[in-house]
Design a protein around this motif. Structure first.
Motif, mmCIF file in Angstrom:
data_model
loop_
_atom_site.group_PDB
_atom_site.id
_atom_site.type_symbol
_atom_site.label_atom_id
_atom_site.label_comp_id
_atom_site.label_asym_id
_atom_site.label_seq_id
_atom_site.Cartn_x
_atom_site.Cartn_y
_atom_site.Cartn_z
ATOM 1 N N THR A 103 -8.800 15.675 -5.181
ATOM 2 C CA THR A 103 -8.823 15.014 -3.747
ATOM 3 C C THR A 103 -7.448 15.458 -2.945
ATOM 4 N N ASP A 104 -7.440 15.200 -1.604
ATOM 5 C CA ASP A 104 -6.472 15.518 -0.816
ATOM 6 C C ASP A 104 -5.666 14.163 -0.103
ATOM 7 N N ARG A 105 -6.282 12.945 -0.676
ATOM 8 C CA ARG A 105 -5.616 11.795 -0.291
ATOM 9 C C ARG A 105 -5.641 10.797 -1.571
ATOM 10 N N ILE A 106 -4.446 10.113 -1.713
ATOM 11 C CA ILE A 106 -4.789 8.904 -2.979
ATOM 12 C C ILE A 106 -3.911 7.881 -2.380
ATOM 13 N N ALA A 107 -4.536 6.677 -2.308
ATOM 14 C CA ALA A 107 -3.809 5.404 -1.891
ATOM 15 C C ALA A 107 -3.980 4.338 -2.990
ATOM 16 N N PHE A 108 -2.940 3.318 -3.291
ATOM 17 C CA PHE A 108 -2.832 2.583 -4.109
ATOM 18 C C PHE A 108 -2.743 1.074 -3.141
ATOM 19 N N HIS A 109 -3.428 0.122 -3.334
ATOM 20 C CA HIS A 109 -3.198 -1.214 -2.693
ATOM 21 C C HIS A 109 -3.175 -2.256 -3.846
ATOM 22 N N SER A 110 -2.142 -3.032 -3.647
ATOM 23 C CA SER A 110 -1.995 -4.054 -4.530
ATOM 24 C C SER A 110 -1.968 -5.108 -3.236
ATOM 25 N N ARG A 111 -2.575 -6.382 -3.947
ATOM 26 C CA ARG A 111 -2.488 -7.647 -3.172
ATOM 27 C C ARG A 111 -2.321 -8.662 -4.435
ATOM 28 N N ALA A 112 -1.142 -9.485 -4.166
ATOM 29 C CA ALA A 112 -0.798 -10.667 -5.011
ATOM 30 C C ALA A 112 -0.587 -11.883 -4.300
ATOM 31 N N VAL A 113 -1.056 -13.102 -5.071
ATOM 32 C CA VAL A 113 -0.769 -14.027 -4.395
ATOM 33 C C VAL A 113 -0.014 -14.970 -5.374
ATOM 34 N N THR B 101 0.696 -1.226 0.037
ATOM 35 C CA THR B 101 -0.072 0.009 0.022
ATOM 36 C C THR B 101 0.886 1.317 0.104
ATOM 37 N N THR B 102 0.664 2.083 -0.866
ATOM 38 C CA THR B 102 1.124 3.312 -1.117
ATOM 39 C C THR B 102 0.279 4.465 -0.808
ATOM 40 N N SER B 103 0.619 5.308 0.258
ATOM 41 C CA SER B 103 -0.454 6.540 0.274
ATOM 42 C C SER B 103 0.198 7.831 0.328
ATOM 43 N N TYR B 104 -0.689 8.890 -0.240
ATOM 44 C CA TYR B 104 -0.275 10.377 -0.502
ATOM 45 C C TYR B 104 -1.377 11.190 0.242
ATOM 46 N N ARG B 105 -0.762 12.046 1.042
ATOM 47 C CA ARG B 105 -1.522 12.919 1.748
ATOM 48 C C ARG B 105 -1.315 14.252 1.419
#
Length: 303
Positions: free
Chosen positions: A86-96, A25-29
């Motif tokens: 927006t004032d927030r951005i989040a990228f969430h990656s899930r891999a198996v 997870t990479t998040s920006y504020r």
């Protein structure tokens, strides 16, 4: 998700099967709303003979349009396009993934390439192109001399030479965690005597290129259940290493940070000529210059 595979199962000529879940997870504020421009994501693990991708998904907040393509190196690249400020951005990656790389790999190197120096075939040399060309200035020749010092005599065992450079790098450079952006030049790493995993990888690749090898940077994840390896945070983290092309064996994995050969604990995501091309998340925004507040990255790799 596929059928359950026992932990002690194995594939012929590979290592034991390990099923891993990678969450990144990479998040920006931002201090105030900004207009995000399209962001480039490199988060999908690369499949190979030693790695099978069982599942992968990417979630983006706020809602964005995500499109996929492959770059010139065959890496899966997603582009996230946003609809408004927006004032927030989040990228969430899930891999198996299913990892079967052996802990002690054996390489079927062509007889003609077993001893260094050797000559790549015309086709290999053409296809390697810039991967066999140095990317950083070395006007004083200090990096080339450092690499040449590992060559024992007029000819030497090719694999032993590459292993010696990978392992020997740790004798010159102490590992350090660097949270600042960017990568040191190879000469800077040698002069400072300190560097992160990405600095190790860049130095190693540039050193073997100075000797005529084709090599590339690899970025991805390190699986470290015993928390004993350099570059890890807990049982897993983002990591950088290298691959060298040797006829017969193909691309051989070297992790100079941990003085290891092979990908038994490595999950590759991207390969590239230069480490700048392997950033997991890259993008910008339209807004006030001081709008950016902070960025957080959370990574877990679990069995």
């Amino acid at each position: 998700m596929g059928a359950h595979i026992p932990e002690d199962a194995s594939h012929p000529e590979t290592g034991a099967v390990t099923i891993l879940t990678i969450q990144h997870t990479t998040s920006y504020r931002y201090r105030q709303p900004v207009e995000p421009w399209p962001h480039r994501l490199m988060l999908r693990p690369r499949e190979s003979r030693d790695l099978r991708l069982i599942a992968h998904d990417v979630a983006v907040s706020p809602q964005a349009t995500v499109t996929w393509a492959h770059d010139v190196a065959g890496n899966a690249v997603a582009t996230a396009s946003f609809a408004g400020p927006t004032d927030r951005i989040a990228f969430h990656s899930r891999a198996v993934v299913e990892l079967t790389a052996p802990a002690w790999p054996v390489f079927a190197i062509d007889v003609a390439a077993m001893r260094y120096p050797f000559r790549y075939s015309d086709d290999d040399w053409t296809d390697l192109g810039p991967l066999a060309v140095r990317q950083y200035e070395d006007r004083a020749g200090s990096l080339a001399r450092w690499a040449r010092a590992f060559v024992a005599g007029e000819t030497t065992d090719t694999l032993a030479l590459l292993k010696d450079i990978s392992a020997g790098l740790g004798g010159w450079v102490s590992y350090e965690i660097r949270d600042d952006e960017g990568t040191q030049s190879p000469n800077e790493t040698l002069e400072r005597g300190r560097g992160s995993c990405r600095d190790y990888a860049v130095l190693f690749v540039e050193a073997v290129r100075s000797l005529g090898f084709g090599a590339r940077i690899v970025s991805g994840y390190l699986y470290d259940p015993d928390t004993s390896l350099l570059g890890s945070a807990g049982a897993g983290s983002t990591h950088a290493w290298a691959e060298v092309f040797v006829p017969g064996a193909g691309w051989i994995t070297f992790d100079p940070t941990n003085r290891s050969v092979g990908g038994a604990n490595l999950i590759p995501v991207a390969v590239a000529r230069d480490i700048r091309q392997t950033l997991p998340v890259a993008g910008s925004y339209a807004g006030a210059a001081d709008a950016f507040d902070d960025m957080t990255v959370e990574v877990s790799v679990t069995a």
